[in-house]
Design a protein around this motif. Structure first.
Motif, PDB file in Angstrom:
ATOM      1  N   PRO A  94      -2.285 -56.828 -11.791  1.00 60.39           N
ATOM      2  CA  PRO A  94      -3.469 -56.641 -10.948  1.00 60.39           C
ATOM      3  C   PRO A  94      -3.414 -57.472  -9.664  1.00 60.39           C
ATOM      4  N   GLU A  95      -4.205 -57.059  -8.682  1.00 63.02           N
ATOM      5  CA  GLU A  95      -4.408 -57.882  -7.498  1.00 63.02           C
ATOM      6  C   GLU A  95      -5.162 -59.138  -7.917  1.00 63.02           C
ATOM      7  N   LEU A  96      -4.647 -60.291  -7.518  1.00 67.16           N
ATOM      8  CA  LEU A  96      -5.272 -61.572  -7.856  1.00 67.16           C
ATOM      9  C   LEU A  96      -5.653 -62.312  -6.578  1.00 67.16           C
ATOM     10  N   PRO A  97      -6.621 -63.212  -6.640  1.00 65.32           N
ATOM     11  CA  PRO A  97      -6.995 -63.982  -5.446  1.00 65.32           C
ATOM     12  C   PRO A  97      -5.804 -64.775  -4.925  1.00 65.32           C
ATOM     13  N   ASP A  98      -5.695 -64.862  -3.588  1.00 62.70           N
ATOM     14  CA  ASP A  98      -4.609 -65.657  -3.012  1.00 62.70           C
ATOM     15  C   ASP A  98      -4.994 -67.135  -3.008  1.00 62.70           C
ATOM     16  N   GLU A  99      -4.174 -67.961  -2.374  1.00 58.01           N
ATOM     17  CA  GLU A  99      -4.411 -69.403  -2.402  1.00 58.01           C
ATOM     18  C   GLU A  99      -5.716 -69.807  -1.714  1.00 58.01           C
ATOM     19  N   ASP A 100      -6.232 -68.922  -0.875  1.00 60.05           N
ATOM     20  CA  ASP A 100      -7.499 -69.193  -0.207  1.00 60.05           C
ATOM     21  C   ASP A 100      -8.688 -68.568  -0.936  1.00 60.05           C
ATOM     22  N   GLY A 101      -8.407 -67.956  -2.084  1.00 63.17           N
ATOM     23  CA  GLY A 101      -9.478 -67.319  -2.845  1.00 63.17           C
ATOM     24  C   GLY A 101      -9.831 -65.934  -2.368  1.00 63.17           C
ATOM     25  N   MET A 102      -9.056 -65.382  -1.439  1.00 61.55           N
ATOM     26  CA  MET A 102      -9.312 -64.035  -0.919  1.00 61.55           C
ATOM     27  C   MET A 102      -8.705 -62.996  -1.866  1.00 61.55           C
ATOM     28  N   LEU A 103      -9.411 -61.870  -1.989  1.00 62.06           N
ATOM     29  CA  LEU A 103      -8.983 -60.829  -2.933  1.00 62.06           C
ATOM     30  C   LEU A 103      -9.009 -59.469  -2.264  1.00 62.06           C
ATOM     31  N   LEU A 104      -7.921 -58.725  -2.407  1.00 59.55           N
ATOM     32  CA  LEU A 104      -7.854 -57.365  -1.881  1.00 59.55           C
ATOM     33  C   LEU A 104      -8.526 -56.421  -2.878  1.00 59.55           C
ATOM     34  N   VAL A 105      -9.553 -55.716  -2.428  1.00 62.58           N
ATOM     35  CA  VAL A 105     -10.325 -54.816  -3.291  1.00 62.58           C
ATOM     36  C   VAL A 105     -10.168 -53.378  -2.798  1.00 62.58           C
ATOM     37  N   SER A 106      -9.898 -52.472  -3.735  1.00 58.16           N
ATOM     38  CA  SER A 106      -9.690 -51.059  -3.387  1.00 58.16           C
ATOM     39  C   SER A 106     -11.013 -50.308  -3.344  1.00 58.16           C
ATOM     40  N   TYR A 107     -11.114 -49.355  -2.417  1.00 57.32           N
ATOM     41  CA  TYR A 107     -12.268 -48.474  -2.363  1.00 57.32           C
ATOM     42  C   TYR A 107     -12.202 -47.407  -3.459  1.00 57.32           C
ATOM     43  N   ASP A 108     -11.012 -47.182  -4.006  1.00 52.33           N
ATOM     44  CA  ASP A 108     -10.817 -46.178  -5.049  1.00 52.33           C
ATOM     45  C   ASP A 108     -11.345 -46.734  -6.374  1.00 52.33           C
ATOM     46  N   LEU A 109     -12.345 -46.069  -6.962  1.00 52.43           N
ATOM     47  CA  LEU A 109     -13.010 -46.592  -8.150  1.00 52.43           C
ATOM     48  C   LEU A 109     -12.058 -46.711  -9.332  1.00 52.43           C
ATOM     49  N   VAL A 110     -11.201 -45.720  -9.552  1.00 55.89           N
ATOM     50  CA  VAL A 110     -10.256 -45.772 -10.666  1.00 55.89           C
ATOM     51  C   VAL A 110      -9.250 -46.889 -10.458  1.00 55.89           C
ATOM     52  N   GLU A 111      -8.706 -46.963  -9.275  1.00 51.27           N
ATOM     53  CA  GLU A 111      -7.710 -47.996  -8.975  1.00 51.27           C
ATOM     54  C   GLU A 111      -8.304 -49.395  -9.122  1.00 51.27           C
ATOM     55  N   GLU A 112      -9.490 -49.617  -8.555  1.00 51.59           N
ATOM     56  CA  GLU A 112     -10.100 -50.933  -8.610  1.00 51.59           C
ATOM     57  C   GLU A 112     -10.524 -51.305 -10.027  1.00 51.59           C
ATOM     58  N   SER A 113     -11.013 -50.321 -10.792  1.00 49.77           N
ATOM     59  CA  SER A 113     -11.403 -50.592 -12.179  1.00 49.77           C
ATOM     60  C   SER A 113     -10.206 -51.055 -12.999  1.00 49.77           C
ATOM     61  N   ALA A 114      -9.040 -50.456 -12.741  1.00 52.08           N
ATOM     62  CA  ALA A 114      -7.827 -50.875 -13.447  1.00 52.08           C
ATOM     63  C   ALA A 114      -7.446 -52.307 -13.065  1.00 52.08           C
ATOM     64  N   HIS A 115      -7.559 -52.643 -11.777  1.00 47.70           N
ATOM     65  CA  HIS A 115      -7.281 -54.020 -11.347  1.00 47.70           C
ATOM     66  C   HIS A 115      -8.233 -55.005 -12.025  1.00 47.70           C
ATOM     67  N   ARG A 116      -9.494 -54.621 -12.174  1.00 50.47           N
ATOM     68  CA  ARG A 116     -10.482 -55.512 -12.787  1.00 50.47           C
ATOM     69  C   ARG A 116     -10.151 -55.773 -14.259  1.00 50.47           C
ATOM     70  N   VAL A 117      -9.697 -54.722 -14.964  1.00 53.28           N
ATOM     71  CA  VAL A 117      -9.258 -54.923 -16.347  1.00 53.28           C
ATOM     72  C   VAL A 117      -8.070 -55.876 -16.366  1.00 53.28           C
ATOM     73  N   GLY A 118      -7.136 -55.676 -15.446  1.00 51.21           N
ATOM     74  CA  GLY A 118      -5.963 -56.545 -15.380  1.00 51.21           C
ATOM     75  C   GLY A 118      -6.334 -57.991 -15.118  1.00 51.21           C
ATOM     76  N   ARG A 119      -7.303 -58.204 -14.231  1.00 52.00           N
ATOM     77  CA  ARG A 119      -7.716 -59.578 -13.941  1.00 52.00           C
ATOM     78  C   ARG A 119      -8.397 -60.224 -15.152  1.00 52.00           C
ATOM     79  N   ALA A 120      -9.183 -59.415 -15.896  1.00 53.07           N
ATOM     80  CA  ALA A 120      -9.826 -59.941 -17.109  1.00 53.07           C
ATOM     81  C   ALA A 120      -8.779 -60.319 -18.151  1.00 53.07           C
ATOM     82  N   LEU A 121      -7.713 -59.523 -18.264  1.00 53.83           N
ATOM     83  CA  LEU A 121      -6.619 -59.862 -19.184  1.00 53.83           C
ATOM     84  C   LEU A 121      -5.878 -61.109 -18.716  1.00 53.83           C
TER      85      LEU A 121
END
Length: 361
Positions: A94-121
């Protein structure tokens, strides 16, 4: 969709999904000892969100949108459906926050939901849980794909409680076969079929039932359902609207799908034809009504929270109402024939439906 929960005492991640006759439940994985309750609940919430995003691609197919042009609703839906292929990779990396705490977030609901599951894992960081969740997500994706093909077996059965702005021809044909066997319907229509598809078939058989009753009673088509309501209360407004719309369309499929799709829009705070609603409100408003009295406006005959199921229930009830009214008029003849009025009704409806099978799709 599948919902996820945490059994805190048993330290387990659990999934539940509807079947049309209750919920099924199963354990996805044990919750590892290093995972706090907050992390476990966050994972359950993100898995539920991903399931909702996946199943929305089923209920809102791109083919049902008005346009597929770039940046249109249809284009956006297709982008989300195409993102199915990247879900597993995004869960794993998944996309994770960088060293400055910034996070790339997708406008695509399916894509972003998958990243969110990955971050929770990632927050839990347990190989066993990660493997179990990956298998779970893959199974959910496959269930949606099966439902799209019209196969509602196994985990895809949860589609029987969803309203879809479209209907699989496979499902329509299968529901039609069930009604051919028993024109009065039955629980199978609610437990084995996409309700939009089942409603298409049920509307076809209701039209046949109304025609049969009309021939037996001499009643006009518009009089049949109100007369049946006089015998046994039934929700006949939406079936009556279906019959009315069929006077202007040769396709039962088109009538049903448009009714369900319009009610689905209402659930999202939208209406497909505001001018028509305004005209209807004007017609219903009494001439002597005070200008400052705001009357509620009914924008759909269906329950917008479950429009396809609501319509299916009403259509099946209306067919039963026709059977009750038929008994009031049919000349059964001798005692033996009188005991099989239902058989006579079903045979007559079956013959009438077969004569007009082309209107189904």
């Amino acid at each position: 969709m599948t919902s996820y929960a945490v059994d805190v005492e048993g330290r387990a991640l659990i999934r539940t999904w509807p079947t049309g006759s209750g919920l099924r439940a199963a354990v996805v994985s044990a919750v590892p000892s290093q995972a706090g309750a907050g992390d476990a609940f966050a994972l359950a919430a993100e898995l539920t969100g991903l399931s909702a995003a996946l199943w929305r691609c089923y209920t809102h197919p791109a083919s049902a949108a008005a346009s597929m042009e770039v940046n249109s609703e249809g284009w956006r839906r297709q982008q989300e459906r195409d993102a199915f292929s990247s879900v597993m990779g995004n869960v794993q990396n998944p996309e994770l926050p960088d060293e400055d705490g910034m996070l790339l977030v997708s406008y695509d609901l399916v894509e972003e939901s998958a990243h969110r599951v990955g971050r929770a894992l990632h927050a839990v960081d347990d190989p066993g849980l990660r493997d179990a969740v990956r298998a779970e997500v893959e199974a959910e994706i496959q269930a949606v794909k099966m439902a799209e093909r019209g196969d509602l077996t196994g985990r895809a059965v949860q589609a029987v409680v969803l309203s879809r702005a479209g209907a699989s021809p496979v499902q329509v044909a299968a529901a039609d076969a069930v009604l051919r066997d028993n024109p009065l319907g039955g629980r199978q229509l609610f437990e084995a079929f996409d309700p939009t598809a089942a409603s298409v078939a049920a509307a076809h058989w209701l039209k046949a039932a109304v025609d049969v009753v009309g021939q037996a009673s001499g009643l006009e088509e518009s009089q049949v359902l109100p007369a049946a309501d006089g015998i046994e209360a039934l929700p006949y407004e939406s079936p009556a609207e279906v019959l009315s719309l069929l006077e202007f369309s040769r396709s039962v499929y088109q009538v049903i799908v448009e009714m369900v799709a319009d009610a689905m829009l209402v659930a999202e705070g939208l209406v497909s034809d505001f001018d028509a609603i305004a005209i209807a409100r004007e017609a219903d408003q009494p001439d002597d009504a005070e200008d400052d009295v705001a009357e509620p406006v009914r924008v759909t005959l269906l329950d917008p929270r479950r429009p396809a199921l609501d319509l299916l229930e009403d259509l099946v009830s209306a067919i039963w109402g026709c059977r009750m009214l038929y008994e009031e008029y049919v000349d059964a003849g001798d005692d033996e024939a009188a005991s099989d009025v239902e058989g006579q009704f079903c045979a007559a409806v079956r013959a009438e439906a077969e004569k007009h099978a082309e209107r189904l799709m």
